[in-house]
Design a protein around this motif. Structure first.
Motif, PDB file in Angstrom:
ATOM      1  N   LEU A  65       0.833  -1.208   0.000  1.00  0.00           N
ATOM      2  CA  LEU A  65       0.000   0.000   0.000  1.00  0.00           C
ATOM      3  C   LEU A  65       0.865   1.255   0.000  1.00  0.00           C
ATOM      4  O   LEU A  65       0.503   2.259  -0.631  1.00  0.00           O
ATOM      5  N   MET A  66       2.017   1.199   0.662  1.00  0.00           N
ATOM      6  CA  MET A  66       2.949   2.328   0.642  1.00  0.00           C
ATOM      7  C   MET A  66       3.441   2.620  -0.776  1.00  0.00           C
ATOM      8  O   MET A  66       3.685   3.770  -1.137  1.00  0.00           O
ATOM      9  N   CYS A  67       3.586   1.575  -1.567  1.00  0.00           N
ATOM     10  CA  CYS A  67       4.070   1.714  -2.942  1.00  0.00           C
ATOM     11  C   CYS A  67       2.937   1.978  -3.927  1.00  0.00           C
ATOM     12  O   CYS A  67       3.191   2.182  -5.118  1.00  0.00           O
ATOM     13  N   GLY A  68       1.703   1.949  -3.443  1.00  0.00           N
ATOM     14  CA  GLY A  68       0.561   1.959  -4.339  1.00  0.00           C
ATOM     15  C   GLY A  68      -0.094   3.313  -4.554  1.00  0.00           C
ATOM     16  O   GLY A  68       0.149   4.279  -3.827  1.00  0.00           O
ATOM     17  N   SER A  69      -0.917   3.352  -5.592  1.00  0.00           N
ATOM     18  CA  SER A  69      -1.855   4.451  -5.837  1.00  0.00           C
ATOM     19  C   SER A  69      -3.231   3.784  -5.853  1.00  0.00           C
ATOM     20  O   SER A  69      -3.749   3.419  -6.905  1.00  0.00           O
ATOM     21  N   HIS A  70      -3.774   3.594  -4.669  1.00  0.00           N
ATOM     22  CA  HIS A  70      -4.921   2.694  -4.530  1.00  0.00           C
ATOM     23  C   HIS A  70      -6.236   3.326  -4.975  1.00  0.00           C
ATOM     24  O   HIS A  70      -6.323   4.545  -5.199  1.00  0.00           O
ATOM     25  N   SER A  71      -7.234   2.482  -5.076  1.00  0.00           N
ATOM     26  CA  SER A  71      -8.540   2.889  -5.603  1.00  0.00           C
ATOM     27  C   SER A  71      -9.503   3.366  -4.528  1.00  0.00           C
ATOM     28  O   SER A  71     -10.684   3.566  -4.818  1.00  0.00           O
ATOM     29  N   SER A  72      -9.036   3.511  -3.298  1.00  0.00           N
ATOM     30  CA  SER A  72      -9.882   3.950  -2.176  1.00  0.00           C
ATOM     31  C   SER A  72     -10.999   2.953  -1.884  1.00  0.00           C
ATOM     32  O   SER A  72     -12.062   3.333  -1.397  1.00  0.00           O
TER      33      SER A  72
ATOM     34  N   PRO B 271     -11.834  12.626  -5.186  1.00  0.00           N
ATOM     35  CA  PRO B 271     -12.633  11.567  -5.806  1.00  0.00           C
ATOM     36  C   PRO B 271     -11.768  10.350  -6.092  1.00  0.00           C
ATOM     37  O   PRO B 271     -10.592  10.492  -6.465  1.00  0.00           O
ATOM     38  N   PRO B 272     -12.302   9.150  -5.926  1.00  0.00           N
ATOM     39  CA  PRO B 272     -11.493   7.945  -6.099  1.00  0.00           C
ATOM     40  C   PRO B 272     -11.162   7.674  -7.551  1.00  0.00           C
ATOM     41  O   PRO B 272     -11.855   8.127  -8.460  1.00  0.00           O
TER      42      PRO B 272
ATOM     43  N   VAL C 112     -16.187   2.699  -6.877  1.00  0.00           N
ATOM     44  CA  VAL C 112     -16.113   3.330  -5.554  1.00  0.00           C
ATOM     45  C   VAL C 112     -16.775   4.709  -5.591  1.00  0.00           C
ATOM     46  O   VAL C 112     -17.501   5.084  -4.664  1.00  0.00           O
ATOM     47  N   TYR C 113     -16.566   5.446  -6.672  1.00  0.00           N
ATOM     48  CA  TYR C 113     -17.152   6.783  -6.791  1.00  0.00           C
ATOM     49  C   TYR C 113     -18.679   6.713  -6.772  1.00  0.00           C
ATOM     50  O   TYR C 113     -19.347   7.496  -6.085  1.00  0.00           O
ATOM     51  N   ARG C 114     -19.240   5.752  -7.501  1.00  0.00           N
ATOM     52  CA  ARG C 114     -20.702   5.603  -7.506  1.00  0.00           C
ATOM     53  C   ARG C 114     -21.217   5.275  -6.112  1.00  0.00           C
ATOM     54  O   ARG C 114     -22.251   5.796  -5.686  1.00  0.00           O
ATOM     55  N   ASP C 115     -20.481   4.433  -5.394  1.00  0.00           N
ATOM     56  CA  ASP C 115     -20.875   4.081  -4.036  1.00  0.00           C
ATOM     57  C   ASP C 115     -20.823   5.306  -3.125  1.00  0.00           C
ATOM     58  O   ASP C 115     -21.736   5.516  -2.306  1.00  0.00           O
ATOM     59  N   TRP C 116     -19.793   6.106  -3.260  1.00  0.00           N
ATOM     60  CA  TRP C 116     -19.669   7.314  -2.426  1.00  0.00           C
ATOM     61  C   TRP C 116     -20.821   8.283  -2.700  1.00  0.00           C
ATOM     62  O   TRP C 116     -21.368   8.888  -1.775  1.00  0.00           O
ATOM     63  N   ILE C 117     -21.181   8.428  -3.973  1.00  0.00           N
ATOM     64  CA  ILE C 117     -22.275   9.334  -4.332  1.00  0.00           C
ATOM     65  C   ILE C 117     -23.583   8.853  -3.713  1.00  0.00           C
ATOM     66  O   ILE C 117     -24.356   9.643  -3.143  1.00  0.00           O
TER      67      ILE C 117
ATOM     68  N   ARG D 261     -23.979   7.196  -1.055  1.00  0.00           N
ATOM     69  CA  ARG D 261     -23.940   7.351   0.405  1.00  0.00           C
ATOM     70  C   ARG D 261     -23.675   8.794   0.835  1.00  0.00           C
ATOM     71  O   ARG D 261     -23.596   9.068   2.029  1.00  0.00           O
ATOM     72  N   ASP D 262     -23.553   9.699  -0.149  1.00  0.00           N
ATOM     73  CA  ASP D 262     -23.231  11.096   0.142  1.00  0.00           C
ATOM     74  C   ASP D 262     -21.982  11.168   1.015  1.00  0.00           C
ATOM     75  O   ASP D 262     -21.921  11.906   2.001  1.00  0.00           O
ATOM     76  N   PHE D 263     -20.976  10.377   0.607  1.00  0.00           N
ATOM     77  CA  PHE D 263     -19.746  10.244   1.377  1.00  0.00           C
ATOM     78  C   PHE D 263     -18.746  11.309   0.968  1.00  0.00           C
ATOM     79  O   PHE D 263     -18.508  11.531  -0.225  1.00  0.00           O
ATOM     80  N   THR D 264     -18.153  11.967   1.943  1.00  0.00           N
ATOM     81  CA  THR D 264     -17.114  12.965   1.683  1.00  0.00           C
ATOM     82  C   THR D 264     -15.756  12.372   2.038  1.00  0.00           C
ATOM     83  O   THR D 264     -15.508  12.038   3.204  1.00  0.00           O
ATOM     84  N   PRO D 265     -14.860  12.207   1.062  1.00  0.00           N
ATOM     85  CA  PRO D 265     -13.564  11.585   1.343  1.00  0.00           C
ATOM     86  C   PRO D 265     -12.667  12.479   2.183  1.00  0.00           C
ATOM     87  O   PRO D 265     -12.617  13.697   1.982  1.00  0.00           O
TER      88      PRO D 265
END
Length: 335
Positions: free
Chosen positions: A72-79, A107-108, A113-118, A120-124
């Motif tokens: 994960l330290m080496c990654g650019s993850h998808s959130s 935004p992820p 993941v983005y659709r899921d956040w929308i 749930r009205d999730f603020t990253p």
């Protein structure tokens, strides 16, 4: 050098220039396209070298970081939830908190993941940043050095001074030969010749068992889902080739690959690519074309990435409107 052409119908809409550098186990340039010495900001493709600096502080042993944490330290993850949960766990291990992070939420990368956040009205928040693993590692590194957590992201902080020296050494360059700017995640980000990025990944691929770079190779290739995420190019690439290839993307279209000798290739190779206009779709297509040209791995392995070779373009109604044509050869450098 034009590496890819986007057609709408039979009309050229865009032409994309790219540069490629391929080095062998001795660090010699063996193949190229365009300018292999172009000064390049590899962005997140530099993360393994930054992670190397964290390893050298002793933070992994002191705080019980696993190979998954290192990936994960080496990654650019998808959130994805697994990424956010692991970043939080890393912070807890290092006795740090999300408030200590100096990366921002965004935004992820993942559409799912983005659709899921929308919904749930999730603020990253900061821990949702695709770079939160790197930042959690940096905080652990600062604590292991007995340096303050505050300002860990600043160029003059002792940790960042250590990162700069470590990266230059990994590139076999003097400290002052590397230029520095500020990355999208608020950390210093290096710039150097593209062929040195290829050398870095060659060095990772060639690292002797038990060395820090070999641990980075193992972490990334064993846990590629933590380096990127579901359906992402880096994850699919490393899954397709097993431990033979380590690969990492960087923002604005840079990519680096380290190839181990064996089934994938007869010799150790480092490959670096930069697309001039920063187009990621073109970047992925160029990378796959380079693998095809060099005959890396089996046809079946390369075909696992076939969707990226010459992707069709479609409009909002799903009607095909054109295609991306990737068609270039590599210049061979006589030794």
């Amino acid at each position: 050098m034009i590496a890819a052409t986007l057609y709408r119908g039979d009309v050229i809409e865009n032409a994309h220039a790219a540069h490629v550098a391929v080095v062998d186990a001795d660090g010699r340039l063996v193949h190229s396209l365009g300018d292999p010495y172009r000064v390049t900001l590899p962005r997140s493709a530099a993360k393994p070298a930054q992670a190397l600096a964290v390893i050298e502080t002793g933070a992994l042993e002191r705080f019980g970081f696993t190979d998954e944490d290192l990936a994960l330290m080496c990654g650019s993850h998808s959130s994805e939830p697994r990424h956010i949960e692991r970043a939080r766990a890393m912070l807890a291990k290092a006795h740090a908190s999300e408030d200590d992070l100096r990366c921002g939420g965004h935004p992820p990368i993942s559409d799912a993941v983005y659709r899921d956040w929308i919904k749930r009205d999730f603020t990253p928040t900061a821990v949702c940043s695709n770079c939160s693993g790197k930042h959690a590692g940096m905080l652990a590194g600062a604590r292991a050095m007995n340096a303050p957590l505050d300002g860990y992201h600043l160029p003059e902080h002792p940790l960042q001074t250590h990162v700069k020296r470590t990266l230059a050494r990994a590139l076999d360059l003097p400290d002052d030969a590397v230029q520095w700017a500020i990355d999208g995640c608020n950390l210093p980000t290096p710039a150097f010749a593209l062929e040195r990025l290829a050398r870095l990944y060659m060095t990772i691929a060639a690292a002797p068992e038990g060395s820090p770079l070999a641990r980075i190779h193992r972490a990334m290739t064993t846990h590629p889902e933590l380096v990127a995420g579901e359906g992402r190019f880096c994850t699919l690439l490393m899954q397709a080739f097993g431990g033979a290839l380590v690969g990492k993307t960087g923002a604005d279209a840079s990519y680096a690959i380290g190839v181990r000798p064996g089934q994938a290739a007869q010799r150790t190779l480092g490959i670096a690519v930069k697309v001039e206009d920063g187009n990621t779709s073109v970047l992925n297509a160029v990378v796959v074309h380079v693998l095809d040209l060099l005959g890396i791995g089996t046809q079946q392995q390369r075909d696992a990435l076939a969707a990226y070779r010459n992707p069709a373009t479609r409009n909002t109604m799903g009607v095909p409107t054109g295609r991306l044509d990737v068609n270039f050869t590599l210049h061979h450098h006589q030794q």
